[in-house]
Design a protein around this motif. Sequence first.
Motif, PDB file in Angstrom:
ATOM      1  N   ARG A 240      37.285  64.189   9.272  1.00 46.87           N
ATOM      2  CA  ARG A 240      37.350  62.898   8.570  1.00 46.87           C
ATOM      3  C   ARG A 240      38.250  61.922   9.328  1.00 46.87           C
ATOM      4  O   ARG A 240      37.926  60.737   9.487  1.00 46.87           O
ATOM      5  CB  ARG A 240      37.879  63.092   7.137  1.00 46.87           C
ATOM      6  CG  ARG A 240      36.866  63.730   6.205  1.00 46.87           C
ATOM      7  CD  ARG A 240      37.380  63.836   4.778  1.00 46.87           C
ATOM      8  NE  ARG A 240      36.533  64.743   4.018  1.00 46.87           N
ATOM      9  CZ  ARG A 240      35.317  64.437   3.557  1.00 46.87           C
ATOM     10  NH1 ARG A 240      34.847  63.228   3.744  1.00 46.87           N
ATOM     11  NH2 ARG A 240      34.594  65.333   2.915  1.00 46.87           N
ATOM     12  N   GLN A 241      39.404  62.431   9.775  1.00 48.38           N
ATOM     13  CA  GLN A 241      40.329  61.554  10.527  1.00 48.38           C
ATOM     14  C   GLN A 241      39.686  61.102  11.834  1.00 48.38           C
ATOM     15  O   GLN A 241      39.851  59.953  12.259  1.00 48.38           O
ATOM     16  CB  GLN A 241      41.629  62.301  10.814  1.00 48.38           C
ATOM     17  CG  GLN A 241      42.499  62.466   9.578  1.00 48.38           C
ATOM     18  CD  GLN A 241      43.810  63.163   9.896  1.00 48.38           C
ATOM     19  OE1 GLN A 241      44.177  63.326  11.042  1.00 48.38           O
ATOM     20  NE2 GLN A 241      44.513  63.586   8.871  1.00 48.38           N
ATOM     21  N   MET A 242      38.949  62.003  12.451  1.00 48.60           N
ATOM     22  CA  MET A 242      38.303  61.658  13.713  1.00 48.60           C
ATOM     23  C   MET A 242      37.232  60.581  13.503  1.00 48.60           C
ATOM     24  O   MET A 242      37.149  59.609  14.265  1.00 48.60           O
ATOM     25  CB  MET A 242      37.684  62.900  14.330  1.00 48.60           C
ATOM     26  CG  MET A 242      37.268  62.682  15.757  1.00 48.60           C
ATOM     27  SD  MET A 242      36.784  64.188  16.538  1.00 48.60           S
ATOM     28  CE  MET A 242      38.185  65.223  16.268  1.00 48.60           C
ATOM     29  N   ALA A 243      36.440  60.770  12.472  1.00 44.42           N
ATOM     30  CA  ALA A 243      35.381  59.789  12.204  1.00 44.42           C
ATOM     31  C   ALA A 243      35.992  58.412  11.925  1.00 44.42           C
ATOM     32  O   ALA A 243      35.495  57.383  12.423  1.00 44.42           O
ATOM     33  CB  ALA A 243      34.537  60.251  11.021  1.00 44.42           C
ATOM     34  N   LEU A 299      29.483  60.846   7.744  1.00 43.66           N
ATOM     35  CA  LEU A 299      30.535  59.826   7.832  1.00 43.66           C
ATOM     36  C   LEU A 299      30.161  58.695   8.792  1.00 43.66           C
ATOM     37  O   LEU A 299      30.975  57.827   9.114  1.00 43.66           O
ATOM     38  CB  LEU A 299      31.852  60.473   8.279  1.00 43.66           C
ATOM     39  CG  LEU A 299      32.447  61.473   7.281  1.00 43.66           C
ATOM     40  CD1 LEU A 299      33.569  62.287   7.932  1.00 43.66           C
ATOM     41  CD2 LEU A 299      32.973  60.765   6.039  1.00 43.66           C
ATOM     42  N   GLY A 300      28.935  58.755   9.311  1.00 43.08           N
ATOM     43  CA  GLY A 300      28.434  57.648  10.119  1.00 43.08           C
ATOM     44  C   GLY A 300      28.655  57.801  11.614  1.00 43.08           C
ATOM     45  O   GLY A 300      28.567  56.823  12.359  1.00 43.08           O
ATOM     46  N   VAL A 301      28.975  59.027  12.069  1.00 47.79           N
ATOM     47  CA  VAL A 301      29.218  59.255  13.491  1.00 47.79           C
ATOM     48  C   VAL A 301      28.182  60.259  14.006  1.00 47.79           C
ATOM     49  O   VAL A 301      28.076  61.368  13.486  1.00 47.79           O
ATOM     50  CB  VAL A 301      30.643  59.837  13.713  1.00 47.79           C
ATOM     51  CG1 VAL A 301      30.829  60.248  15.159  1.00 47.79           C
ATOM     52  CG2 VAL A 301      31.692  58.819  13.302  1.00 47.79           C
ATOM     53  N   LYS A 302      27.433  59.877  15.014  1.00 53.09           N
ATOM     54  CA  LYS A 302      26.450  60.790  15.571  1.00 53.09           C
ATOM     55  C   LYS A 302      27.187  61.993  16.184  1.00 53.09           C
ATOM     56  O   LYS A 302      28.149  61.816  16.950  1.00 53.09           O
ATOM     57  CB  LYS A 302      25.626  60.078  16.666  1.00 53.09           C
ATOM     58  CG  LYS A 302      24.536  60.959  17.232  1.00 53.09           C
ATOM     59  CD  LYS A 302      23.768  60.228  18.323  1.00 53.09           C
ATOM     60  CE  LYS A 302      22.787  61.174  18.986  1.00 53.09           C
ATOM     61  NZ  LYS A 302      22.266  60.658  20.225  1.00 53.09           N
TER      62      LYS A 302
END
Length: 305
Positions: A240-243, A299-302
């Motif tokens: 989550r933090q990465m996204a 989370l919207g990140v490929k």
Amino acid sequence: MKTEEKEGIVFDIQHYSIHDGPGIRTNVFVKGCPLRCRWCQNPESQSVKPQLMYRLEPCVGCGACVPRCPRQAIRLEEGKVITDRTRCNGCGACVSVCPAEAREITGEPMTAQDVLEKVIQDKLFYDTSGGGVTMTGGEILAQPDFVAAVLKLCKENGLHTAIETCGYGSWEELDQILDYTDLALYDVKHMDSEKHKEGTGAGNERILENLARLSGEKNIPVIVRVPLIPGFNDTEENMRQMAAFIKEKLPTCQEVNLLPYHKLGEGKKEQLERENAAFICEPPAQEDVERLRALLCELGVKATV
Ligand code: SF4
Ligand code: SF4
């Protein structure tokens, strides 16, 4: 000194790679790394100097290597060869006398021109596949002037260039490399700095700041790479933090690659006769990897594996 004459230490050049950037690529591995990741799968790359590798299995205990060593670093004890690593300077004198090919030196001095001549042999493959050259390591920031020189020559010869980096260096060192970089494969090992320090020996502040500047200021396309280490960074919170970081700070991020931990580096540590940092874990379960990949996508990140 001319760009062509810049010298560095290279420990491998792998042709026909399809995993480290687009198309068919040649990967150039430079020696040296400022981090000490507990799970490192290329321990022979950590020191910037050439190093002796020794394999116990083929060794027949003949002792031919013992008198060859100018530093008296090798001794035979009950038929077993012992190399005193504090004396060994990696000169390689013991390698050619070994009849069993149990000894070899990893790391070879090369000029930027030497590297160019090796990689340009595959230009036809690059041109037909959209591939090119990827500079990796070790860590490219251990030899930034040399890496910049190689990439400059590659660009002058019309080759696509990629770097693979942990980002742990000064901005100035990275920036000189980015001037000749088409794509960055950038490792992010943990979003929490304390955890990052536990796993690698250093906090992540400089790494994340360099990554944000690489994308935001330099506009370099980036693929974020995450070595998935069970019990270290394979948490939903970390993803989550990465996204959130990617969406806020990395406008040029193309995707995240999750790289599940594997055990291939263990044998290499033995070949270096190195004390292990007691890192033992099983590779992550496939369903856990898939769950984290799916979460990043939600989370919207490929994300790919
Ligand atoms: S590499 Fe050189 S210094 Fe090291 S053990 Fe062999 S001969 Fe001795
Ligand atoms: S020369 Fe090779 S085979 Fe003989 S003792 Fe040394 S490492 Fe073993």
